[in-house]
Design an enzyme around this catalytic site. Structure first.
Site, short mmCIF file in Angstrom:
data_model
loop_
_atom_site.label_atom_id
_atom_site.label_comp_id
_atom_site.label_asym_id
_atom_site.label_seq_id
_atom_site.Cartn_x
_atom_site.Cartn_y
_atom_site.Cartn_z
N ASP A 74 0.87 -1.10 -0.11
CA ASP A 74 0.01 -0.15 0.06
C ASP A 74 0.96 1.22 -0.01
OD1 ASP A 74 -1.95 1.72 0.18
OD2 ASP A 74 -3.07 0.64 2.05
N ASP A 120 -3.28 2.54 -5.89
CA ASP A 120 -2.06 2.59 -5.26
C ASP A 120 -1.97 1.19 -4.13
OD1 ASP A 120 -4.39 3.02 -3.34
OD2 ASP A 120 -3.30 4.33 -2.03
N GLU A 121 -2.75 0.33 -4.24
CA GLU A 121 -2.25 -0.93 -3.56
C GLU A 121 -2.55 -2.18 -4.29
OE1 GLU A 121 -5.21 -1.69 -0.49
OE2 GLU A 121 -6.33 0.02 -1.12
#
Length: 440
Positions: free
Chosen positions: A28, A122-123
């Site tokens: 993350d 974003d993860e």
DNA sequence: TCTGGGGTCCTAGGACCC
DNA sequence: TCTGGGGTCCTAGGACCC
């Protein structure tokens, strides 16, 4: 800042934490959008930075940890964030840039293993069981990823390492920012049970209230309550939570997931009660939905509209078509019929409208029966040509006549069309409440 | 507190068919 | 002719995630 009980990442001697029984990583990015902005403007390092303005009545997209220290959170109206942290630098989002960084970060993950399941920009989850021989243990791989992302992108990320997906996700959240937390199989329940119930994936505001009413505040409390009690109070979700509370999670890392639906929605800068303006918005959203379908190579059978009233009450209406479609004109006609048959007051004030297409299947092989007078193939070809023009000259180069400023022609799905008015401009231009204040 | 936009999944009722 | 029960599809709404 890592919680005090977080195991320190590299031990002083560089020893790796025990990762026995682990094979899932959850990576993350830390305060992703804000971090990318700071990376581009090093003079902002160490200062509160807020990326805000997700919609026309804006909320915060992301904030650096310096800004979070003042209580600024995502999903918070920008006005409130400003009151909390007036000294922060407020930056409008640059979605194209975030997309680029995201692709590069995902490429780093895929250089480790093809078993990468992105969850958002974003993860991602990674299953590294096939990479051990080449790259070493999961903890070593996690360290490698953190170093590469920092080196290549100039931003930090946090990694959770665990035997199952949801535990890896919780672990990455518990060691933010810039952390690594390994939960070996033997410690799984010891890690989970003291956590607050809300740490479980799937416990939101509603479920947390229900659990609190039952006196269940920690994951351990959930594990030790009779399963039947949870099922009675929360249905299938209750059983799911109980299983997670015992550290069991059968879900695998799935590299590419099939999309179940695509859609588009938009909040008006101010509530709208003019049916012509609403129809024009439905036309625009139908076009975006159809474009997304064609880009994904899909056709859809069920079209739904979402109508959110000024009061925030939201209703949906849907219709399943005889034949699946990816043609904006057909989606728009259906969306208009659903809006007109919604039962809402003729001048109901709407805050948001949305169009969604579900029941997706691959466009190839979705042969359709043509009725007399029906020209879907012609429309599809025309819209594909529009896609090509938009790809070459930008999406502003071509759009339905009814969406051009100054054009008086109303969008007309059928005989019900009538005169239109000036269209609403893009939400972003309406919502210029943010500014750069690098001097502050 | 005054709320974006992209989604997923679950529930429940009713229609319909066998 | 009237009846039951199971399965499937459709529709509407809501919780939840990032």
């Amino acid at each position: 800042m890592p919680a005090p009980d977080t195991p320190a990442e590299p031990a002083p001697d560089g020893a790796l934490p025990d990762d026995s029984g682990c094979h899932v990583l959850h990576v993350d990015m830390d305060a992703f959008y804000a971090s990318v902005e700071v990376r581009d403007r090093p003079e902002l390092t160490g200062r509160p930075v807020v990326v805000g303005g997700l919609g026309p009545r804006s909320v915060v997209l992301s904030a650096t940890y310096e800004a979070r220290a003042f209580g600024v959170r995502s999903a918070m109206p920008v006005g409130r964030a400003r009151r909390l942290c007036p000294q922060a630098v407020y930056i409008p989002p640059r979605h194209g840039l975030y997309g680029e960084v995201s692709r590069e970060v995902m490429a780093v993950f895929r250089s480790i293993t093809p078993e990468v399941e992105p969850l958002s920009l974003d993860e991602a989850f990674l299953d590294v069981s096939g990479s051990r021989r080449r790259l070493g243990s999961p903890a070593r791989i996690a360290r490698l990823i953190r170093a590469q992302v920092r080196e290549q992108q100039g931003i930090t990320c946090s990694v959770g390492v665990a035997p199952v997906k949801f535990a890896a996700k919780i672990a990455s959240a518990r060691c933010k920012p810039d952390g690594l937390l390994v939960v070996p199989a033997a410690d799984l329940l010891g890690f989970l049970h003291p956590l607050p119930a809300s740490a479980l994936w799937g416990v939101g505001e509603h479920a947390e209230d229900v659990l609190a009413r039952l006196g269940l505040r920690t994951v351990g409390d959930i594990a030790h309550v009779p399963l039947a009690t949870l099922q009675r109070e929360l249905g299938a979700a209750g059983e799911h939570l109980w299983t997670l509370a015992w550290g069991r999670d059968e879900r695998r890392v799935v590299p590419q997931r099939e999309e179940k639906s695509v859609g588009a929605e938009e909040t008006f800068p101010a509530d709208v009660d003019d049916p012509e303006v609403i129809r024009r918005e439905l036309l625009r959203l139908s076009g975006r939905t159809a474009h997304a379908l064609r880009a994904a190579g899909c056709v859809a059978r069920t079209i739904s509209v979402k109508l959110r009233l000024a009061s925030f009450k939201t209703i949906t209406r849907s219709r399943t078509l005889a034949e699946p479609t990816d043609v904006a004109r057909e989606i728009y006609a259906t969306a208009c019929a659903l809006y007109e048959g919604s039962g809402l007051d003729a001048r109901a004030r709407l805050r948001l409208v949305g169009v969604r297409a579900a029941g997706l299947r691959p466009a190839a092989g979705a042969a359709r029966q043509l009725a007399f007078g029906d020209r879907p193939a012609g429309w599809r070809e025309a819209e594909r040509a529009v896609d090509q023009i938009a790809r070459r000259f930008g999406s502003d180069a071509i759009r339905p006549a009814a969406l051009f400023p100054g054009d008086r022609q109303a969008p007309s799905p059928g005989p019900s069309g009538s005169e239109g008015r000036k269209p609403s401009s893009k939400a972003w231009e309406e919502a210029r409440i943010l500014e750069n204040e690098p001097g502050i």
